[in-house]
Design an enzyme around this catalytic site. Sequence first.
Site, mmCIF file in Angstrom:
data_model
loop_
_atom_site.group_PDB
_atom_site.id
_atom_site.type_symbol
_atom_site.label_atom_id
_atom_site.label_comp_id
_atom_site.label_asym_id
_atom_site.label_seq_id
_atom_site.Cartn_x
_atom_site.Cartn_y
_atom_site.Cartn_z
ATOM 1 N N ASP A 47 -24.289 38.946 22.927
ATOM 2 C CA ASP A 47 -24.754 40.296 23.214
ATOM 3 C C ASP A 47 -26.261 40.315 22.948
ATOM 4 O O ASP A 47 -26.795 39.441 22.257
ATOM 5 C CB ASP A 47 -24.009 41.336 22.359
ATOM 6 C CG ASP A 47 -24.147 42.737 22.953
ATOM 7 O OD1 ASP A 47 -24.989 42.922 23.857
ATOM 8 O OD2 ASP A 47 -23.418 43.651 22.509
HETATM 9 C C1 BGC Z 1 -24.641 46.120 24.695
HETATM 10 C C2 BGC Z 1 -23.939 45.342 25.774
HETATM 11 C C3 BGC Z 1 -24.816 45.294 27.002
HETATM 12 C C4 BGC Z 1 -26.134 44.662 26.637
HETATM 13 C C5 BGC Z 1 -27.106 44.544 27.799
HETATM 14 C C6 BGC Z 1 -26.043 45.615 24.447
HETATM 15 O O1 BGC Z 1 -26.740 46.489 23.634
HETATM 16 O O2 BGC Z 1 -23.888 46.058 23.503
HETATM 17 O O3 BGC Z 1 -22.712 45.942 26.070
HETATM 18 O O4 BGC Z 1 -24.168 44.614 28.028
HETATM 19 O O5 BGC Z 1 -26.754 45.448 25.640
HETATM 20 O O6 BGC Z 1 -27.612 45.759 28.176
#
Ligand code: BGC
Length: 730
Positions: A270
Amino acid sequence: MNKSNELKKLVIATAVALLCAQAHAADNADARATQAVAALTPDEKIKLVFGYFSTDFNGTKKPEPGIEGAAGFVYGIERLGIPAQQITDAGIGVATQPAAKTPRVRTALPANIAIAASWNPDTGFAGGAMIGNEAHLSGHNVMLAGGADLQRDPRNGRNFEYAGEDPLLTGVMVGAQIRGIQSNHVISTLKHFAYNDQETGRFIADVKIDDPAGRMSDLLGFQIAIERGNPGSVMCSYNRLHGTYACENDFLLNKVLKGDWGYKGYVMSDWGGTHSTIPAALAGLDQQSGWPFDKSPYFNGALLESVQNGHVPEARLNDMAHRILRSMYAHGLMDDPAKVQPERIDYSAHAKTSQAAAEDGIVLLKNDNGVLPLVDSYKTIAIIGGHADAGVLSGGGSSQVYPEGGSPVPNEGPAQFPGPIVYHRSSPLQALAARLHAKFVYHDGKDAAAAATLAAGSDLAIVFATQWTAESVDQSDIKLPHGQDATIAAVAAANRKTVVVLETGSPVTMPWLNAVGAVVEAWYPGTNGGEAIARVLTGEVDAAGRLPATFPADESQLPRPKLDGLGLPEGTRFSVDYNVEGAAVGYKWFDKKGLTPLFAFGHGLSYTTFSYGKLKATPANGTVNVSFNVENTGKRDGKAVPQVYVSRVGGGWEAPKRLGGWDKLALRAGESRDTTVVIDPRLLAVFDGRSHTWKIAAGEYKITLATAADAPLSAVTVKVPARAFAAGAK
Ligand code: BGC
């Protein structure tokens, strides 16, 4: 042969060739990846395992070829024909990062919780296929969809991105969505692996849960989603598990995901979820995402150096590259490259797909004296609150999809991430006014007394109540915010014919429940949400959804009446103790504790009536087949969602019963159909930590047909022989 026959032949031949090519691509993905990895230089391998944020942000520029406003970018290797990975959020459509200057306009599905409420994998697939098509035509080949964290707490700010509290429902629905997305030659993730079940302290929270309990709850949801969806990638989560970050957690990544489940795709972190080079690489992380969100570019130069000095075996770097390339080949990214051509998106067809999904997931919670469906004989209808004159609410954060012309309700909510609040331009008021002859009067609902006066002078009042939920923040309680309970109570006191339409991302309490005629949970219903709500309220379509999560009576019924970590100073490390409920998540906890919820898991009314034939349960193939007949005995077409719960006679499970399977049947008035539900054998088993296997104990099992977790219809008992099977089998 005439021209049209020739043309037909050509079309068929092309389709067959395309299908063969796809099958070939999947079959040969491993071989092609092996060949490609052999041709890569060490620097090129590093290119593949290191991802950037694709939005100008805090003074850092996105990589030049990355699509502006998108979540991620990974360089391709041009000389080998390996395309760049253009990565977009998320589960309801092609999102734009809130930090971006100009949001892209795309079609929004209803929230994932609404799709889960359809209990209809076909709806999940269709929605996935639609958003995957928009991703592909937007130049994206990776989509960060597939949210499968279990709803352990109704206050989790991201419940709207997930599929509820049951591992089977979650796995089936999320798996279907992933398959839909990937049918466009776009890789989908499955996320956030694992136990990212609250947003409070999401970067540091340390989850405690014993392994067998985890295998029978959160992990089972992910496992089923992988089996059903075959996602090209799994995104590891921010939180820690037993002290170790999920993205460097050997148990989660190497042992469970790649070991027990034999997962062949790649693990991406993530955004901001990578914390090391050597531990992360050895624990099974294959790609660092979203630089500069992490403290260091761990998988860039440092990883190369670690390989060169022998701390990370070269074979491991090859494995990372292999997994990424394998998924790209297997899902058609090389053979059908994504191009930026949004002019080819069929927005009107896609809005209809979104609307159909919303209609399939809207839940009729209460309907007294036939208030709904609305008859066309009212002279005046008061529409109160929720900006129902302008549009429908959506959930906030990285998954935000933007409507044409921007939100019709500007400047609401936080100015910065995860805000602002965005409404989709589909007004329930206008959609109702297009269908009914009544005079509609709108009131914003902020002044309860004024709203009540309007309701008193109207034949019917419909209150739209909203709860905005968003990534990165949990709700502090499960009440409707901003005094809406008081407005509803005042309106209901003024007019007994009051209908409440909820647009929420999570369960809420309803202190006014006894005073109102009907309650409809419309969730965040997406691009055409107003139309969907109007069609359900007027009975053009049946109310077809069922709750994917229990609505508690209040917070005292929850395993954690207070959220772990709430109110701690920023950065304070803390644990989240999921051993309190273990695998007894949601309705299982309520059953086990003998608690009566406000509305049970699986609950939802229909405008028609169904009768159910004799229940038959037969042990077969190491599990149980359950059959029965369903008949629509009413005068309207409608949708039934018969649910099969399983219990072990004599107990010994985490809770008295589990959802073992279900069906969703669209039946015309008077129509009847036989159906067979095959119980997933893991739901008859217990995960045994010592032997590391699923074990079905020989003995008697009770099979219950029900319309909700608290509404059994009939039950039979069946004898099942003992059986043990591997952690990754079924
Ligand atoms: C989120 C993810 C997301 C990623 C990219 C993160 O803060 O937890 O779900 O896909 O950002 O935007």
